[in-house]
Design an enzyme around this catalytic site. Structure first.
Site, PDB file in Angstrom:
ATOM      1  N   SER A  64      -7.846   3.247  -3.348  1.00 15.24           N
ATOM      2  CA  SER A  64      -6.625   2.430  -3.286  1.00 15.24           C
ATOM      3  C   SER A  64      -6.803   1.050  -2.667  1.00 15.24           C
ATOM      4  CB  SER A  64      -5.521   3.190  -2.540  1.00 15.24           C
ATOM      5  OG  SER A  64      -5.948   3.538  -1.246  1.00 15.24           O
ATOM      6  N   LYS A  68      -1.594  -2.599  -4.032  1.00 18.85           N
ATOM      7  CA  LYS A  68      -0.226  -2.991  -3.668  1.00 18.85           C
ATOM      8  C   LYS A  68       0.299  -4.204  -4.433  1.00 18.85           C
ATOM      9  CE  LYS A  68       0.944  -0.159  -0.168  1.00 18.85           C
ATOM     10  NZ  LYS A  68       2.212   0.592  -0.075  1.00 18.85           N
TER      11      LYS A  68
END
Length: 414
Positions: A314, A65
């Site tokens: 991720s 992110k």
């Protein structure tokens, strides 16, 4: 009349998006880590492809992110920066925005669901952001963040439905293709769609033949439902251990990009996710949060064989208590822990007999409960509940067969 974001998106070419993603690469230089691919023997053998791990859990904030958040904040005007930013997030976007804001000298407020793991809340605070806990899922936190945006004239930084955020996430695909030019497929976790949207834009611009596959939990498959129904679907409820992708409604921009550039979306169970988590931890010494392990759980669902496949890990922001729970569940899913009960005659020597059978089958007893009050005839029978360490499902079946051969009826608990 001003065009909507989705109308503007339809007029933008892949070449345009690639140029913006390359600008994002320049913005992120010295900020994000260029995570190198790791070849995985274990996942390759399990799915019949050459599997490479893109370990974004090793990123500066523990997740991908940071890429999208920092790139978005770099695009803000000086007046927008002075207003301060606000974001809603289940955790990783929160840390990305908080870290980026601190680095760029911007005041940040983050609204997080009350259910967010404490490790993510504390990490966000440590980057200097003000944290507001609100609601039980991302969508409720989002509503509160939008209210605070209007009340305080903040700039809202969307976790996925923002093209500048997606361009930042797209730098992942650039790195993968730069490292392995002949990569055939990229598997990507899907929540709101920002990660896979950015990756798809970059990958299809650089290599049109590449296949992009999204992976969603069965309990939170908002994007798959939307793609299948050819319109955005708002789920009534979401239920999955993968809190980072527990989104009821995908974004408008991400829906359009995924509809046009993503080849397939597959869904996986929570047990699939826990099994992949265990393999990453045990075989690669990589810690993944549940949503971070999604793409690996999806490997068994794809038809491709003999291809070079990159799986995006991720994120790895997970607390120790959750890690312990995930390990136990992963062991059960892999057939490495076996819990069962049998009824014994309440006479001397029966427990020894069962122990001898388990010893011969190389089953290591980790827990045992000998209870005469769990049977219908507690004066003649006792129930024995045993948990053993095993070497997989074949080993479990051998243990059951050995017990059956000695006249014991096995009730499998897990």
């Amino acid at each position: 009349m001003q065009k909507s974001a989705t109308e503007s998106l339809s007029n933008q070419t892949l070449e345009y998006h690639l140029s913006e993603i390359q600008k994002a690469q320049a913005n992120l230089k010295g900020v994000s880590i260029k995570t190198a691919l790791i070849y995985s023997d274990v996942f390759s053998n399990e799915c019949g492809n050459s599997v490479y791990i893109k370990p974004e859990n090793l990123q500066i904030t523990g997740a991908f992110k940071i890429r999208g958040a920092y790139n978005k904040l770099c695009t803000l005007t000086p007046s927008e920066r002075k207003r301060g930013v606000i974001a809603s997030s289940a955790g990783n976007h929160a840390q990305g925005v908080a870290y980026s804001a601190e680095k760029l000298g911007i005041v940040a407020t983050i609204v997080m669901p009350k259910t967010t793991p404490l490790i993510k809340v504390e990490a966000t605070k440590n980057y200097g952001a003000t944290v507001v806990l609100y609601g039980d899922c991302y969508d409720e936190a989002y509503t509160e963040a939008k209210r605070l945006e209007k009340e305080n004239n903040f700039v809202f930084v969307h976790p996925f439905d923002d093209i500048d955020v997606m361009h930042g996430q797209g730098t992942i695909a650039c790195e993968i293709i730069d490292e392995i030019e002949d990569i055939d497929c990229i598997l990507v976790p899907v929540g709101g769609g920002g990660l896979i949207g950015g990756i798809a834009l970059a990958a299809k611009a650089l290599k049109p033949s590449i296949k992009i596959i999204g992976v969603e939990p069965e309990g939170a498959k908002a994007m798959k439902e939307s793609i299948d129904n050819k319109k955005i679907v708002n789920l009534e409820t979401v239920r999955t251990i993968a809190d980072g992708v527990a989104v009821k409604k995908p974004g408008n921009l991400t829906f359009e990009i995924i509809r046009n550039y993503v080849d397939e979306i597959v869904t996986v169970s929570d047990f699939d996710i826990m099994e992949s988590f265990l393999l990453l931890l045990e075989k690669h010494k990589l810690i993944a949060e549940a949503s971070g392990a999604l793409s690996f759980a999806g490997l068994k669902k794809i038809q491709e064989k003999g291809k070079k496949v990159a799986c995006v890990l991720s994120g790895g922001n997970i607390d120790v208590v959750t890690i312990s729970s995930m390990i136990d569940r992963g062991l059960v899913s892999r057939g490495r822990l076996f819990c069962f009960s049998i009824e014994l005659s309440d006479i001397p020597g029966e427990l020894v007999k069962v122990s001898t059978i388990l010893s011969k089958e190389n089953a290591n007893v980790v827990k045992l409960d000998h209870n005469q009050f769990k049977t219908n005839d507690r004066f003649m029978q006792v129930q024995l509940e045993i948990t053993v360490e095993t070497n997989g499902h074949d080993h479990v079946n051998k243990i059951i067969k050995a017990l059956n051969n000695e006249g014991y009826k096995v009730n499998k608990i897990y």
